[in-house]
Write an enzyme that holds these catalytic residues in place. Structure first.
Site, mmCIF file in Angstrom:
data_model
loop_
_atom_site.group_PDB
_atom_site.id
_atom_site.type_symbol
_atom_site.label_atom_id
_atom_site.label_comp_id
_atom_site.label_asym_id
_atom_site.label_seq_id
_atom_site.Cartn_x
_atom_site.Cartn_y
_atom_site.Cartn_z
ATOM 1 N N ILE A 1 1.188 4.040 2.264
ATOM 2 C CA ILE A 1 0.721 4.092 3.657
ATOM 3 C C ILE A 1 0.797 5.493 4.281
ATOM 4 O O ILE A 1 0.461 5.661 5.445
ATOM 5 C CB ILE A 1 1.527 3.128 4.567
ATOM 6 N N TYR B 1 -6.376 8.479 2.214
ATOM 7 C CA TYR B 1 -5.876 7.153 2.590
ATOM 8 C C TYR B 1 -6.978 6.322 3.271
ATOM 9 O O TYR B 1 -7.259 5.189 2.874
ATOM 10 C CB TYR B 1 -4.668 7.310 3.523
ATOM 11 N N GLY C 1 -5.890 19.108 12.922
ATOM 12 C CA GLY C 1 -6.707 17.971 12.494
ATOM 13 C C GLY C 1 -6.321 16.647 13.115
ATOM 14 O O GLY C 1 -6.934 15.622 12.825
ATOM 15 N N ALA D 1 0.841 -1.192 0.000
ATOM 16 C CA ALA D 1 0.000 0.000 0.000
ATOM 17 C C ALA D 1 0.880 1.248 0.000
ATOM 18 O O ALA D 1 2.057 1.201 0.382
ATOM 19 C CB ALA D 1 -0.899 0.033 1.244
HETATM 20 P P1 NAD Z 1 5.336 -0.533 4.640
HETATM 21 O O1 NAD Z 1 5.458 0.723 3.853
HETATM 22 O O2 NAD Z 1 6.486 -0.965 5.471
HETATM 23 O O3 NAD Z 1 4.935 -1.729 3.671
HETATM 24 C C1 NAD Z 1 4.240 -1.539 2.479
HETATM 25 C C2 NAD Z 1 4.983 -2.285 1.394
HETATM 26 O O4 NAD Z 1 4.243 -2.173 0.181
HETATM 27 C C3 NAD Z 1 6.395 -1.742 1.103
HETATM 28 O O5 NAD Z 1 7.310 -2.812 1.110
HETATM 29 C C4 NAD Z 1 6.278 -1.122 -0.280
HETATM 30 O O6 NAD Z 1 7.488 -1.207 -1.018
HETATM 31 C C5 NAD Z 1 5.168 -1.947 -0.888
HETATM 32 N N1 NAD Z 1 4.427 -1.270 -1.955
HETATM 33 C C6 NAD Z 1 3.946 0.003 -1.954
HETATM 34 N N2 NAD Z 1 3.336 0.254 -3.127
HETATM 35 C C7 NAD Z 1 3.414 -0.889 -3.869
HETATM 36 C C8 NAD Z 1 2.954 -1.259 -5.172
HETATM 37 N N3 NAD Z 1 2.286 -0.395 -5.945
HETATM 38 N N4 NAD Z 1 3.216 -2.511 -5.608
HETATM 39 C C9 NAD Z 1 3.897 -3.403 -4.835
HETATM 40 N N5 NAD Z 1 4.358 -3.092 -3.604
HETATM 41 C C10 NAD Z 1 4.112 -1.851 -3.124
HETATM 42 O O7 NAD Z 1 4.011 -0.382 5.540
HETATM 43 P P2 NAD Z 1 3.422 -1.278 6.719
HETATM 44 O O8 NAD Z 1 3.352 -0.423 7.920
HETATM 45 O O9 NAD Z 1 4.104 -2.583 6.778
HETATM 46 O O10 NAD Z 1 1.923 -1.481 6.201
HETATM 47 C C11 NAD Z 1 1.457 -2.709 5.665
HETATM 48 C C12 NAD Z 1 -0.053 -2.615 5.487
HETATM 49 O O11 NAD Z 1 -0.691 -2.425 6.755
HETATM 50 C C13 NAD Z 1 -0.500 -1.463 4.595
HETATM 51 O O12 NAD Z 1 -1.589 -1.906 3.804
HETATM 52 C C14 NAD Z 1 -0.966 -0.425 5.594
HETATM 53 O O13 NAD Z 1 -1.943 0.434 5.037
HETATM 54 C C15 NAD Z 1 -1.551 -1.305 6.680
HETATM 55 N N6 NAD Z 1 -1.612 -0.658 8.000
HETATM 56 C C16 NAD Z 1 -0.466 -0.369 8.679
HETATM 57 C C17 NAD Z 1 -0.572 0.208 9.952
HETATM 58 C C18 NAD Z 1 0.663 0.529 10.771
HETATM 59 O O14 NAD Z 1 0.500 0.978 11.908
HETATM 60 N N7 NAD Z 1 1.869 0.320 10.260
HETATM 61 C C19 NAD Z 1 -1.815 0.501 10.483
HETATM 62 C C20 NAD Z 1 -2.946 0.209 9.751
HETATM 63 C C21 NAD Z 1 -2.832 -0.396 8.516
#
Ligand code: NAD
Length: 321
Positions: free
Chosen positions: A78, A144, A277, A76
């Site tokens: 993020i 988002y 916000g 995603a």
């Molecule tokens: P992160 O940025 O570490 O991981 C996201 C990964 O997705 C990265 O490795 C990035 O390279 C890859 N990516 C981004 N765009 C891409 C694309 N178009 N094609 C292929 N790969 C792509 O983030 P995270 O914190 O590990 O988040 C993982 C998931 O959990 C996300 O969907 C995020 O929205 C969700 N999330 C995270 C949190 C948090 O607190 N970290 C909270 C709620 C939801």
């Protein structure tokens, strides 16, 4: 028979922990990641790695042809602020990229279970008193959060019309080893690194804003359980969604103090202007995950902070990848 899983975003923070746990559990694991923020070295050895965007034809072909048992969708955009600056980019990745994968599952006969990483923090907003239950009113404040909620509606459509088995996990604030301290999220990793650099911790506003901090290992475990959860009957948006958090609110000043304790240092805290916000309070109810998935967090905040701080100090000494 060995089960086969695809982890999108498996080079990122949470996805790499999911991939680790899948391998340890005996899954055959593939990872799709475009490395836009993830790191190649975080993809575990033993997983086959495909450097692809989720929006690409290559990713769609992989999903169609491999017919994975489970697809864990964590890739995603993020960054909430980036989504505000460029909502179309956010939608291209977070909505259109996800639809690319769902269409591939549909074309292959809908035999792949889809586990979606959504967000409690960004879909509920602050209409309901925390801890927020799954059926609370939704009020996303950013592109988002709007995109994540849109995907949840699409999952209802794919389940009803095409029989795709989809489960949504709405995370609270996830923290732990490998979280990027340079990102917008991740106050725990930011504070750990500031302490290691012997710099002040910057707290916006009075520091009494609360969040629900859940350890990444517990989140990875929730993902694995979601592959086998018996799907409740489809009944509106929330019927197959599970909050994944702790229900405990911790404010920023308390968090700074706890990290200082595990680091054995008293951090210097500087206050900066409140961010316009910014939500005041946030935490999620987890009774449904306990009942429906047999999941509950196992890592206390202090233990999780200790592991996270040790990991970041180890990183500097070259002990961790
Ligand atoms: P992160 O940025 O570490 O991981 C996201 C990964 O997705 C990265 O490795 C990035 O390279 C890859 N990516 C981004 N765009 C891409 C694309 N178009 N094609 C292929 N790969 C792509 O983030 P995270 O914190 O590990 O988040 C993982 C998931 O959990 C996300 O969907 C995020 O929205 C969700 N999330 C995270 C949190 C948090 O607190 N970290 C909270 C709620 C939801």
């Amino acid at each position: 028979m060995t089960r086969r899983a695809l982890v999108t975003g498996g080079a990122g923070f949470i996805g790499s922990h999911v991939a680790d746990l899948l391998l340890a559990t005996g899954y055959e694991v593939s990872v799709v990641d475009d490395l836009s923020s993830g790191k190649r070295e975080q993809v575990p050895e033993g997983a086959s790695f495909h450097e692809l965007s989720i929006s690409s034809d290559g990713a769609a072909a992989l999903v169609r042809e491999s017919r994975f048992d489970v697809l864990y969708h964590l890739a995603a955009q993020i960054d909430v602020r980036k989504s505000v600056v460029d909502p179309r980019y956010d939608a291209r990745v977070n909505i259109d990229g996800t639809l690319n994968l769902l269409e591939a599952i549909r074309c292959a006969g809908a035999g792949t279970r889809f586990v979606f990483s959504s967000t409690g923090g960004a879909v509920y907003g602050d209409l309901a008193e925390p801890p927020t239950a799954e059926d609370a009113p939704k009020n996303p404040q950013s592109p988002y959060g709007t995109a994540k909620l849109s995907v949840e509606y699409y999952l209802g459509y794919y389940a009803r019309i095409h029989g795709v088995e989809a489960v949504t996990l709405r995370y609270a604030n996830v923290y732990g080893p490998r979280q990027d301290p340079h990102g917008e999220a991740g106050v725990v990793s930011i504070f750990c690194n500031k302490i290691l650099d012997e710099k002040s911790l910057i707290v916006y506003g009075d520091g009494r804003q609360t969040r629900d901090y859940v350890y990444v290992g517990d989140v990875a475990r929730a993902n694995l359980l979601a592959a086998d959860v018996a799907l409740p009957p489809l009944d509106g948006l929330d019927s197959r969604s599970f909050n994944i958090g702790t229900s405990v609110e911790t404010d920023v000043l308390e968090l700074a103090r706890l990290i200082g304790d595990v680091a054995g240092r008293r951090p210097d805290v500087q206050h900066a202007a409140a961010r316009p916000g910014e939500q005041r309070r946030s935490a999620v109810q987890i009774a449904r995950a306990e009942r429906g998935m047999g999941w509950r967090p196992q890592t206390t905040l202090v233990e999780g902070l200790r592991r996270t701080f040790e990991w970041f100090s180890g990183l500097r000494e070259g002990r961790n990848a």
